[in-house]
Design a protein around this motif. Structure first.
Motif, PDB file in Angstrom:
ATOM      1  N   LYS A 173      83.603 -25.251  51.880  1.00  0.00           N
ATOM      2  CA  LYS A 173      84.590 -24.237  51.485  1.00  0.00           C
ATOM      3  C   LYS A 173      85.308 -23.744  52.734  1.00  0.00           C
ATOM      4  O   LYS A 173      86.469 -23.393  52.693  1.00  0.00           O
ATOM      5  N   LEU A 174      84.535 -23.701  53.811  1.00  0.00           N
ATOM      6  CA  LEU A 174      85.055 -23.219  55.092  1.00  0.00           C
ATOM      7  C   LEU A 174      84.594 -24.172  56.181  1.00  0.00           C
ATOM      8  O   LEU A 174      83.425 -24.547  56.226  1.00  0.00           O
ATOM      9  N   LEU A 175      85.527 -24.531  57.027  1.00  0.00           N
ATOM     10  CA  LEU A 175      85.202 -25.404  58.154  1.00  0.00           C
ATOM     11  C   LEU A 175      85.372 -24.598  59.444  1.00  0.00           C
ATOM     12  O   LEU A 175      86.406 -23.955  59.640  1.00  0.00           O
ATOM     13  N   LEU A 176      84.348 -24.629  60.286  1.00  0.00           N
ATOM     14  CA  LEU A 176      84.402 -23.941  61.578  1.00  0.00           C
ATOM     15  C   LEU A 176      84.636 -24.970  62.669  1.00  0.00           C
ATOM     16  O   LEU A 176      83.902 -25.954  62.757  1.00  0.00           O
ATOM     17  N   LEU A 231      93.089 -20.385  60.106  1.00  0.00           N
ATOM     18  CA  LEU A 231      93.053 -19.159  60.910  1.00  0.00           C
ATOM     19  C   LEU A 231      92.552 -19.452  62.319  1.00  0.00           C
ATOM     20  O   LEU A 231      91.467 -20.005  62.497  1.00  0.00           O
ATOM     21  N   ALA A 232      93.339 -19.072  63.308  1.00  0.00           N
ATOM     22  CA  ALA A 232      92.955 -19.277  64.710  1.00  0.00           C
ATOM     23  C   ALA A 232      92.308 -18.020  65.259  1.00  0.00           C
ATOM     24  O   ALA A 232      92.802 -16.910  65.064  1.00  0.00           O
ATOM     25  N   LEU A 233      91.178 -18.213  65.938  1.00  0.00           N
ATOM     26  CA  LEU A 233      90.516 -17.128  66.668  1.00  0.00           C
ATOM     27  C   LEU A 233      90.753 -17.423  68.143  1.00  0.00           C
ATOM     28  O   LEU A 233      90.306 -18.454  68.649  1.00  0.00           O
ATOM     29  N   ILE A 234      91.516 -16.539  68.810  1.00  0.00           N
ATOM     30  CA  ILE A 234      91.842 -16.816  70.210  1.00  0.00           C
ATOM     31  C   ILE A 234      91.405 -15.657  71.094  1.00  0.00           C
ATOM     32  O   ILE A 234      91.000 -14.601  70.615  1.00  0.00           O
ATOM     33  N   GLY A 235      91.519 -15.877  72.395  1.00  0.00           N
ATOM     34  CA  GLY A 235      91.149 -14.857  73.372  1.00  0.00           C
ATOM     35  C   GLY A 235      90.739 -15.554  74.655  1.00  0.00           C
ATOM     36  O   GLY A 235      90.329 -16.710  74.635  1.00  0.00           O
ATOM     37  N   PRO A 236      90.817 -14.844  75.775  1.00  0.00           N
ATOM     38  CA  PRO A 236      90.462 -15.456  77.063  1.00  0.00           C
ATOM     39  C   PRO A 236      88.989 -15.883  77.094  1.00  0.00           C
ATOM     40  O   PRO A 236      88.208 -15.459  76.233  1.00  0.00           O
ATOM     41  N   LEU A 294      88.505 -21.988  60.198  1.00  0.00           N
ATOM     42  CA  LEU A 294      88.522 -21.030  61.305  1.00  0.00           C
ATOM     43  C   LEU A 294      88.350 -21.845  62.576  1.00  0.00           C
ATOM     44  O   LEU A 294      87.367 -22.576  62.713  1.00  0.00           O
ATOM     45  N   PHE A 295      89.315 -21.749  63.488  1.00  0.00           N
ATOM     46  CA  PHE A 295      89.241 -22.602  64.681  1.00  0.00           C
ATOM     47  C   PHE A 295      89.612 -21.844  65.951  1.00  0.00           C
ATOM     48  O   PHE A 295      90.314 -20.831  65.911  1.00  0.00           O
ATOM     49  N   THR A 296      89.107 -22.338  67.084  1.00  0.00           N
ATOM     50  CA  THR A 296      89.561 -21.846  68.379  1.00  0.00           C
ATOM     51  C   THR A 296      90.300 -22.978  69.066  1.00  0.00           C
ATOM     52  O   THR A 296      90.018 -24.160  68.826  1.00  0.00           O
TER      53      THR A 296
END
Ligand code: ADP
Ligand code: MG
Length: 263
Positions: free
Chosen positions: A164-167, A32-37, A199-201
Protein backbone atom coordinates in the motif's frame (compact mmCIF):
# COMPACT_ATOMS: atom_id res chain seq x y z
CA UNK A 1 -8.42 8.33 5.19
CA UNK A 2 -4.70 8.86 4.73
CA UNK A 3 -2.66 5.75 3.98
CA UNK A 4 -0.05 6.71 6.56
CA UNK A 5 -0.42 9.00 9.55
CA UNK A 6 2.75 9.88 11.42
CA UNK A 7 2.01 11.78 14.62
CA UNK A 8 4.35 13.36 17.18
CA UNK A 9 6.98 10.79 16.29
CA UNK A 10 10.11 11.01 18.45
CA UNK A 11 13.46 9.27 18.82
CA UNK A 12 16.62 10.27 20.66
CA UNK A 13 20.06 8.74 20.57
CA UNK A 14 21.81 9.65 23.80
CA UNK A 15 21.33 13.39 24.02
CA UNK A 16 20.54 13.86 20.34
CA UNK A 17 16.88 14.32 19.41
CA UNK A 18 17.14 12.68 16.01
CA UNK A 19 13.37 12.96 15.44
CA UNK A 20 11.59 15.49 17.61
CA UNK A 21 7.80 15.43 17.38
CA UNK A 22 7.25 14.94 13.65
CA UNK A 23 3.69 14.85 12.27
CA UNK A 24 2.67 14.34 8.64
CA UNK A 25 0.39 12.17 6.48
CA UNK A 26 0.83 10.31 3.22
CA UNK A 27 -2.31 10.22 1.07
CA UNK A 28 -3.41 7.41 -1.23
CA UNK A 29 -1.58 7.54 -4.54
CA UNK A 30 0.75 10.26 -3.32
CA UNK A 31 4.43 10.54 -4.21
CA UNK A 32 5.75 12.32 -1.13
CA UNK A 33 9.36 13.47 -0.71
CA UNK A 34 10.93 13.76 2.73
CA UNK A 35 13.91 16.09 2.45
CA UNK A 36 16.36 17.90 4.69
CA UNK A 37 20.12 18.29 5.16
CA UNK A 38 22.27 15.40 6.36
CA UNK A 39 21.42 14.44 9.91
CA UNK A 40 17.91 15.95 9.70
CA UNK A 41 16.30 12.70 10.88
CA UNK A 42 14.97 11.31 7.60
CA UNK A 43 16.41 7.80 7.93
CA UNK A 44 15.40 7.65 11.58
CA UNK A 45 11.82 8.45 10.53
CA UNK A 46 11.94 5.74 7.86
CA UNK A 47 13.30 3.22 10.33
CA UNK A 48 10.53 3.92 12.81
CA UNK A 49 7.89 3.58 10.08
CA UNK A 50 9.33 0.27 8.85
CA UNK A 51 9.83 -1.16 12.34
CA UNK A 52 13.63 -1.25 12.44
CA UNK A 53 13.55 1.25 15.31
CA UNK A 54 11.01 1.56 18.13
CA UNK A 55 9.84 5.16 18.62
CA UNK A 56 10.35 6.85 21.99
CA UNK A 57 7.01 8.55 21.49
CA UNK A 58 4.25 9.22 18.99
CA UNK A 59 2.40 6.94 16.64
CA UNK A 60 2.45 5.57 13.10
CA UNK A 61 -0.86 4.48 11.58
CA UNK A 62 -1.37 2.53 8.37
CA UNK A 63 -4.96 2.94 7.13
CA UNK A 64 -5.98 3.86 10.66
CA UNK A 65 -4.28 0.99 12.44
CA UNK A 66 -1.25 1.59 14.65
CA UNK A 67 1.88 -0.16 13.39
CA UNK A 68 4.29 1.76 15.63
CA UNK A 69 5.43 -1.15 17.74
CA UNK A 70 5.10 -4.05 15.33
CA UNK A 71 8.10 -5.99 14.03
CA UNK A 72 9.55 -5.19 10.59
CA UNK A 73 8.08 -8.45 9.32
CA UNK A 74 4.58 -7.59 10.60
CA UNK A 75 4.78 -4.11 9.10
CA UNK A 76 5.89 -5.58 5.78
CA UNK A 77 2.94 -8.00 5.90
CA UNK A 78 0.58 -5.13 6.69
CA UNK A 79 1.57 -3.55 3.36
CA UNK A 80 4.59 -1.34 3.89
CA UNK A 81 7.20 -2.25 1.30
CA UNK A 82 10.69 -0.88 1.07
CA UNK A 83 13.50 -0.97 -1.36
CA UNK A 84 17.09 -0.19 -1.81
CA UNK A 85 18.42 -0.23 1.72
CA UNK A 86 19.23 -3.88 1.87
CA UNK A 87 20.81 -6.16 -0.67
CA UNK A 88 17.48 -7.79 -1.32
CA UNK A 89 18.50 -9.94 -4.25
CA UNK A 90 20.01 -13.38 -4.20
CA UNK A 91 23.01 -13.24 -6.47
CA UNK A 92 23.00 -16.95 -7.24
CA UNK A 93 19.48 -16.81 -8.71
CA UNK A 94 18.34 -15.36 -11.98
CA UNK A 95 16.50 -12.08 -12.21
CA UNK A 96 13.10 -13.72 -12.68
CA UNK A 97 13.72 -16.28 -9.92
CA UNK A 98 14.25 -13.43 -7.48
CA UNK A 99 10.84 -12.01 -8.38
CA UNK A 100 9.25 -15.48 -8.28
CA UNK A 101 10.60 -15.98 -4.75
CA UNK A 102 9.11 -12.66 -3.68
CA UNK A 103 5.76 -13.78 -5.14
CA UNK A 104 5.98 -17.15 -3.36
CA UNK A 105 6.60 -15.34 -0.11
CA UNK A 106 3.77 -12.88 -0.76
CA UNK A 107 1.33 -15.71 -1.46
CA UNK A 108 2.45 -17.45 1.72
CA UNK A 109 3.81 -20.47 -0.12
CA UNK A 110 6.69 -22.41 1.29
CA UNK A 111 9.50 -23.18 -1.06
CA UNK A 112 12.43 -25.47 -0.46
CA UNK A 113 15.48 -24.14 -2.19
CA UNK A 114 16.71 -27.15 -4.09
CA UNK A 115 18.68 -25.21 -6.64
CA UNK A 116 16.08 -23.69 -8.96
CA UNK A 117 12.74 -22.04 -8.44
CA UNK A 118 10.90 -23.67 -11.36
CA UNK A 119 7.77 -22.38 -13.07
CA UNK A 120 5.76 -21.10 -10.07
CA UNK A 121 4.48 -17.56 -10.69
CA UNK A 122 6.70 -17.18 -13.74
CA UNK A 123 4.07 -15.34 -15.77
CA UNK A 124 3.31 -12.88 -12.98
CA UNK A 125 7.02 -12.35 -12.36
CA UNK A 126 7.59 -11.66 -16.04
CA UNK A 127 4.77 -9.12 -16.03
CA UNK A 128 6.40 -7.31 -13.09
CA UNK A 129 9.79 -7.35 -14.81
CA UNK A 130 8.13 -5.96 -17.92
CA UNK A 131 6.71 -3.13 -15.80
CA UNK A 132 10.17 -2.07 -14.60
CA UNK A 133 11.77 -2.53 -18.02
CA UNK A 134 13.69 -5.69 -17.10
CA UNK A 135 11.81 -8.40 -19.03
CA UNK A 136 14.65 -8.82 -21.53
CA UNK A 137 17.02 -9.64 -18.65
CA UNK A 138 14.72 -12.16 -16.95
CA UNK A 139 17.00 -15.17 -17.32
CA UNK A 140 20.30 -13.45 -16.54
CA UNK A 141 22.09 -14.18 -13.33
CA UNK A 142 21.40 -11.40 -10.80
CA UNK A 143 25.08 -11.00 -10.05
CA UNK A 144 25.76 -9.83 -13.62
CA UNK A 145 23.42 -6.87 -13.42
CA UNK A 146 24.49 -3.25 -13.73
CA UNK A 147 23.86 -1.08 -10.68
CA UNK A 148 20.76 0.66 -12.05
CA UNK A 149 19.28 -2.67 -13.11
CA UNK A 150 19.69 -4.06 -9.59
CA UNK A 151 17.62 -1.13 -8.38
CA UNK A 152 14.90 -1.88 -10.94
CA UNK A 153 14.91 -5.54 -9.92
CA UNK A 154 14.55 -4.49 -6.28
CA UNK A 155 11.58 -2.39 -7.30
CA UNK A 156 9.94 -5.39 -9.02
CA UNK A 157 10.56 -7.44 -5.85
CA UNK A 158 8.95 -4.74 -3.72
CA UNK A 159 5.94 -4.60 -6.07
CA UNK A 160 5.50 -8.37 -5.82
CA UNK A 161 4.33 -7.77 -2.25
CA UNK A 162 1.56 -5.42 -3.51
CA UNK A 163 2.44 -2.73 -0.97
CA UNK A 164 0.00 0.00 0.00
CA UNK A 165 2.97 2.19 0.82
CA UNK A 166 6.49 1.97 -0.49
CA UNK A 167 9.36 3.48 1.50
CA UNK A 168 12.46 4.47 -0.43
CA UNK A 169 15.35 5.95 1.54
CA UNK A 170 17.77 7.44 -0.99
CA UNK A 171 16.85 5.07 -3.83
CA UNK A 172 19.13 6.83 -6.28
CA UNK A 173 22.26 6.99 -4.11
CA UNK A 174 25.30 6.39 -6.28
CA UNK A 175 23.47 6.94 -9.55
CA UNK A 176 24.33 9.36 -12.32
CA UNK A 177 21.83 12.12 -13.05
CA UNK A 178 20.22 10.49 -16.09
CA UNK A 179 19.77 7.12 -14.40
CA UNK A 180 18.45 8.83 -11.29
CA UNK A 181 15.81 10.70 -13.26
CA UNK A 182 14.77 7.53 -15.07
CA UNK A 183 14.35 5.54 -11.87
CA UNK A 184 12.29 8.21 -10.14
CA UNK A 185 10.18 8.76 -13.28
CA UNK A 186 9.53 5.00 -13.37
CA UNK A 187 8.48 4.91 -9.71
CA UNK A 188 6.22 7.90 -10.30
CA UNK A 189 4.50 6.11 -13.21
CA UNK A 190 3.97 3.05 -11.00
CA UNK A 191 2.47 5.24 -8.29
CA UNK A 192 0.00 6.69 -10.77
CA UNK A 193 -0.86 3.35 -12.40
CA UNK A 194 -1.22 1.26 -9.28
CA UNK A 195 -2.49 3.85 -6.84
CA UNK A 196 0.22 2.96 -4.33
CA UNK A 197 1.72 5.64 -2.12
CA UNK A 198 5.44 6.32 -1.95
CA UNK A 199 7.49 8.10 0.70
CA UNK A 200 11.01 8.77 -0.53
CA UNK A 201 14.17 10.72 0.21
CA UNK A 202 16.33 12.11 -2.53
CA UNK A 203 19.34 14.40 -2.59
CA UNK A 204 18.71 15.96 -5.96
CA UNK A 205 16.42 18.95 -5.57
CA UNK A 206 15.77 18.91 -9.31
CA UNK A 207 14.37 15.39 -9.01
CA UNK A 208 12.33 16.28 -5.92
CA UNK A 209 10.84 19.42 -7.45
CA UNK A 210 10.10 17.68 -10.75
CA UNK A 211 8.43 14.52 -9.47
CA UNK A 212 7.15 14.88 -5.91
CA UNK A 213 3.45 15.59 -5.42
CA UNK A 214 4.26 17.14 -2.07
CA UNK A 215 7.37 17.74 0.00
CA UNK A 216 7.97 17.51 3.75
CA UNK A 217 11.13 19.22 5.03
CA UNK A 218 12.97 18.18 8.20
CA UNK A 219 15.80 19.99 9.92
CA UNK A 220 17.42 18.84 13.18
CA UNK A 221 14.63 16.39 13.81
CA UNK A 222 11.78 18.83 13.33
CA UNK A 223 9.35 19.38 10.50
CA UNK A 224 9.97 22.93 9.27
CA UNK A 225 7.81 23.05 6.12
CA UNK A 226 5.47 21.05 3.94
CA UNK A 227 3.83 21.85 0.65
CA UNK A 228 4.17 21.69 -3.12
CA UNK A 229 7.38 22.39 -5.01
CA UNK A 230 6.65 26.07 -5.56
CA UNK A 231 5.94 26.80 -1.90
CA UNK A 232 8.94 24.80 -0.64
CA UNK A 233 11.25 26.48 -3.15
CA UNK A 234 10.09 29.90 -1.98
CA UNK A 235 10.22 29.05 1.74
CA UNK A 236 12.83 31.14 3.58
CA UNK A 237 13.27 28.62 6.42
CA UNK A 238 13.98 25.88 3.92
CA UNK A 239 16.46 28.05 2.04
CA UNK A 240 18.16 28.87 5.33
CA UNK A 241 18.71 25.24 6.36
CA UNK A 242 20.18 24.44 2.97
CA UNK A 243 22.64 27.37 3.12
CA UNK A 244 26.15 26.06 3.05
CA UNK A 245 25.13 22.51 2.12
CA UNK A 246 26.11 22.89 -1.52
CA UNK A 247 22.54 23.29 -2.77
CA UNK A 248 21.79 26.57 -4.47
CA UNK A 249 18.24 27.90 -4.74
CA UNK A 250 17.98 29.80 -8.01
CA UNK A 251 15.92 32.96 -8.29
CA UNK A 252 13.88 31.60 -11.15
CA UNK A 253 12.99 28.59 -9.13
CA UNK A 254 15.29 25.82 -10.17
CA UNK A 255 17.71 24.37 -7.69
CA UNK A 256 21.06 22.94 -8.57
CA UNK A 257 24.19 21.82 -6.84
CA UNK A 258 26.77 24.50 -6.23
CA UNK A 259 29.42 24.36 -8.90
CA UNK A 260 27.25 22.53 -11.41
CA UNK A 261 26.83 24.26 -14.73
CA UNK A 262 23.67 26.36 -15.00
CA UNK A 263 20.93 24.59 -16.95
P1 ADP B 1 19.28 11.78 7.79
O1 ADP B 1 18.81 10.47 7.26
O2 ADP B 1 18.30 12.90 7.60
O3 ADP B 1 20.64 12.17 7.25
P2 ADP B 1 19.48 10.40 10.35
O4 ADP B 1 18.09 10.01 10.69
O5 ADP B 1 20.36 9.34 9.79
O6 ADP B 1 19.45 11.69 9.38
O7 ADP B 1 20.19 10.99 11.64
C1 ADP B 1 19.58 11.95 12.49
C2 ADP B 1 20.49 12.20 13.70
O8 ADP B 1 20.51 11.06 14.53
C3 ADP B 1 21.93 12.50 13.36
O9 ADP B 1 22.41 13.42 14.30
C4 ADP B 1 22.59 11.15 13.52
O10 ADP B 1 23.95 11.31 13.84
C5 ADP B 1 21.81 10.55 14.67
N1 ADP B 1 21.72 9.08 14.60
C6 ADP B 1 21.07 8.36 13.64
N2 ADP B 1 21.15 7.05 13.90
C7 ADP B 1 21.86 6.92 15.05
C8 ADP B 1 22.28 5.80 15.86
N3 ADP B 1 21.97 4.55 15.51
N4 ADP B 1 23.00 6.07 16.97
C9 ADP B 1 23.30 7.31 17.33
N5 ADP B 1 22.94 8.41 16.62
C10 ADP B 1 22.23 8.23 15.51
MG1 MG C 1 19.54 9.19 5.79
Amino acid sequence: MSVLEVSSLAKSFGGVKAVDGVTFNVERGEFLALIGPNGAGKSTCFNMINGQLAPDGGDVRLEGRSIARLSPRQIWSAGVGRTFQIAATFASFTVIENVQMALLSHHGEVYRFAGRVGPRHREEALALLHRVGMADQADRSSRELAYGDVKRLELAIALANEPKLLLMDEPTAGMAAKERNELIALVKRLVVERGISVLFTEHSMDVVFTFADRIVVLARGRLIAEGDAASIRANKDVQAVYLGTGKVFERKGSVRSAGAPAP
